[in-house]
Every structure is written in structure tokens, then in C-alpha cells.
Design a protein around this motif. Structure first.
Motif, short mmCIF file in Angstrom:
data_model
loop_
_atom_site.label_atom_id
_atom_site.label_comp_id
_atom_site.label_asym_id
_atom_site.label_seq_id
_atom_site.Cartn_x
_atom_site.Cartn_y
_atom_site.Cartn_z
N GLY A 38 -2.59 7.01 -0.70
CA GLY A 38 -1.20 7.40 -0.93
C GLY A 38 -0.79 7.07 -2.36
N GLY A 39 -0.16 5.91 -2.54
CA GLY A 39 0.42 5.53 -3.83
C GLY A 39 -0.49 5.73 -5.02
N LEU B 241 -8.20 7.68 2.56
CA LEU B 241 -6.95 8.43 2.45
C LEU B 241 -6.05 7.57 1.56
CD1 LEU B 241 -5.05 10.73 3.22
CD2 LEU B 241 -4.69 9.67 5.43
N GLY C 192 -4.72 2.73 3.51
CA GLY C 192 -3.81 1.58 3.52
C GLY C 192 -4.03 0.74 2.29
N SER C 193 -3.22 1.04 1.24
CA SER C 193 -3.27 0.28 -0.01
C SER C 193 -4.64 0.31 -0.68
CB SER C 193 -2.80 -1.16 0.22
OG SER C 193 -1.43 -1.17 0.64
N ALA D 283 -0.63 -1.83 6.57
CA ALA D 283 -1.34 -1.78 5.29
C ALA D 283 -0.85 -0.64 4.40
CB ALA D 283 -2.85 -1.63 5.54
N ILE D 284 -0.08 0.29 4.98
CA ILE D 284 0.32 1.47 4.21
C ILE D 284 1.43 1.11 3.23
CG2 ILE D 284 1.36 3.76 4.35
CD1 ILE D 284 -0.04 4.13 7.02
N GLY D 285 1.16 1.35 1.97
CA GLY D 285 2.16 1.16 0.92
C GLY D 285 2.60 -0.28 0.73
N ASN E 182 -2.86 11.80 -0.49
CA ASN E 182 -1.63 12.13 0.23
C ASN E 182 -0.46 11.88 -0.73
OD1 ASN E 182 0.48 12.45 1.98
ND2 ASN E 182 0.07 10.59 3.17
N GLU F 284 -5.54 4.12 9.63
CA GLU F 284 -4.52 3.60 8.72
C GLU F 284 -3.67 2.56 9.43
OE1 GLU F 284 -3.75 6.46 5.28
OE2 GLU F 284 -2.34 6.96 6.85
N HIS G 182 0.47 11.28 10.69
CA HIS G 182 0.63 10.14 9.77
C HIS G 182 1.72 9.22 10.32
CE1 HIS G 182 1.65 7.85 6.18
NE2 HIS G 182 0.47 8.19 5.70
N LYS H 175 2.56 12.69 -0.33
CA LYS H 175 3.83 12.51 0.40
C LYS H 175 4.92 13.39 -0.23
CE LYS H 175 2.21 7.93 1.53
NZ LYS H 175 2.52 6.64 2.11
C1 PEP Z 1 -0.92 6.77 3.24
O1 PEP Z 1 0.29 6.92 3.27
O2 PEP Z 1 -1.66 7.53 3.87
C2 PEP Z 1 -1.47 5.66 2.47
C3 PEP Z 1 -2.68 5.28 2.72
O3 PEP Z 1 -0.62 5.11 1.54
P1 PEP Z 1 -0.98 3.94 0.49
O4 PEP Z 1 -2.32 4.27 -0.11
O5 PEP Z 1 0.12 3.98 -0.51
O6 PEP Z 1 -1.02 2.68 1.26
#
Ligand code: PEP
Length: 255
Positions: free
Chosen positions: A239-240, A237, A217-218, A185-187, A10, A181, A103, A12
Motif C-alpha cells: 500500500g503506502g 501486496l 501489511g507495512s 499490520a496495514i498502514g 494498491n 493481510e 480488502h 487506494k
Molecule cells: C494494503 O492496504 O493492502 C497494504 C498492505 O497497505 P500498507 O502497505 O500501507 O500497509
């Protein structure tokens, strides 16, 4: 070779230009091409889907088997007076196979409700796109324990997947993905304990039979295996870490 795990990237609202998006994808592509048992779903900002999709295509014009294009959102109407809307038909035309829906950032910054999530998931599925429906509890709920988190998630799942949770209604064999998610835990760098995430993934599977469950989530190259080695968790999934080509390549190879 059968695809065993799914890693969805993702991106973003990143990166800032199509050129950077192409460079990021090209770096990842070389790494993923040698791991055919992992399906890598790349979800760029919608305006870059076309150019990333072009890079994904083989010379025969098909997207190679271990890659898929994803969108970060999908509107429920295909066409009409819906300013800013991008529906399943437009996305399918670009080669999109998956769409992230609901999301927590869409819920928080764009006012998405469970009812909107449900409409989007239903439209995506009817339009030939696999929904990746995101659910997750806030910290004040999780603080009270796993049972409280399950109660919170049960409401999100019941409302958000009302029309499609039942395999008979969604069509047997039709893929449906739920991304667990936890919002906290996200970001944040504060990933969920893998054992707890596996318990919740199993719970989601009892509520949505036949669905695959991703954890998000991280997730990073150091912890991804702790999630994906669980039979209950079908992938991640990310993100960063999906924006750093080296980290993302390690994630793919670590699995
Ligand atoms: C997300 O935004 O779906 C996500 C999991 O972000 P991150 O991996 O940065 O926590």
C-alpha cells in the motif's frame, strides 16, 4: 524468463489526479522494466485504470510481460441497473487482469461481507480476471496466537472462496491469489514477523491448493526480502510504499 514473484501495488484512493497517476506509474515503469522476473501488478483507482493502462502498453499495443493492470475492487454483475458498479466485463475491456477483492478497508468502510467477497471472486474468475482475495485477522485475534489467527482465517477462506477454492471447480491451472493481510499490520508500520507470515501462508496453501499467497501489511524496501525469500510467500501486496516511486523501485530491485 519465468515470473518468480508478484508485487501488487494498491494505490487506494491516491493520487488525486490522472496526471499524478501517470507520473507515478512512469517513474516506476523505468525501474520495473529491468527486472523481468517480478510481475508488477498496478492497481490504481478505477477512474485512472485507462490512462495507466495506456502507459503500460508497448508500441505493439500489448502490456509488457512483467506488468499487469489490476483493479481495487470488482462488482459481480457485468451490466445493468447497478449504480456505481464496475464489473469484470468493463475491467477486462480496459486490460485489467487482476482484481483485489475483500480488502479490509472495503470490509470496514463499504460493509463487504465474506458472502459478497465470494460473489465477487467467482464473477471475476468467470470473467477472466484473477482474484486477489484479501484475508486477515484483527489484533484482538492475533494477540491470542497463531492458532487463533488460523481459525479466524479458515472461516474467511471457507466462506469467501466457497465456490472456487477447489482447483477442480475453479479449473486446473487457473490462477488464484490470496493476500494475507493482518488488519493490524496495514498502514501501521507494524509488519508481521516474516517467519509467522510464512507459517500462515503455508496454512493458506493447505486450505486453498494451488493458490499463490502474497503478504501485505507495512511492506517496505527494508523488509520486503524477508517475506519474498520464503518459498511459501509468492510476493507482496504493497500500500503506502507503492505511492513513493523511489521506495517502490527499491522494493522491485531488492527482490
Ligand atoms: C494494503 O492496504 O493492502 C497494504 C498492505 O497497505 P500498507 O502497505 O500501507 O500497509
Amino acid at each position: 524468463m519465468a515470473i518468480k514473484k508478484i508485487i501488487a501495488a494498491n494505490w487506494k484512493e491516491n493520487p488525486g489526479t490522472a496526471k499524478e497517476a501517470e507520473a507515478l506509474f512512469s517513474a516506476v515503469m523505468r525501474a520495473a522494466a529491468s527486472v523481468p522476473s517480478v510481475r508488477v501488478v498496478v492497481c490504481p483507482p478505477s477512474v485512472f485504470i485507462g490512462s495507466v493502462g495506456n502507459l503500460m502498453r508497448t508500441q505493439a499495443g500489448r502490456i509488457s510481460a512483467n506488468f499487469a493492470l489490476g483493479a481495487q475492487d470488482v462488482f459481480w454483475e457485468d451490466e445493468g441497473a447497478f449504480t456505481g458498479g464496475v464489473g469484470p466485463r468493463i475491467l477486462r475491456g480496459l486490460g485489467v487482469r487482476y482484481a483485489i477483492i475483500g480488502h479490509s478497508e472495503r470490509r470496514r468502510f463499504f460493509g463487504e461481507t465474506d458472502e459478497m467477497v465470494e460473489r465477487k471472486a467467482r464473477a471475476a474468475r468467470e470473467g477472466g480476471i484473477v482474484p486477489i482475495v484479501c484475508v486477515g485477522e484483527p489484533h484482538e485475534v492475533r494477540r491470542k496466537g497463531i492458532a487463533a489467527a488460523k481459525r479466524f482465517l479458515a472461516v474467511q477462506l471457507r466462506k469467501g472462496l466457497k465456490g472456487i477454492a477447489d482447483p477442480d471447480r475453479r479449473g486446473k491451472g487457473k490462477e488464484l491469489i490470496v493476500a494475507y493481510e493482518p488488519v493490524w499490520a496495514i498502514g501501521s508500520g507494524n509488519n508481521d514477523r516474516p517467519a509467522d507470515a510464512a507459517v500462515i501462508a503455508a496454512f493458506i496453501k493447505t486450505m486453498v491448493p494451488g493458490a499463490k499467497v502474497l503478504y501485505g501489511g507495512s511492506v517496505n524496501e527494508g523488509n520486503v526480502r524477508e517475506y519474498t525469500q520464503s518459498d511459501e510467500i509468492d510476493g507482496a501486496l504493497v500500500g503506502g510504499a507503492s505511492l513513493k516511486a523511489d521506495a517502490f523501485k527499491k522494493i522491485i530491485h531488492t527482490i
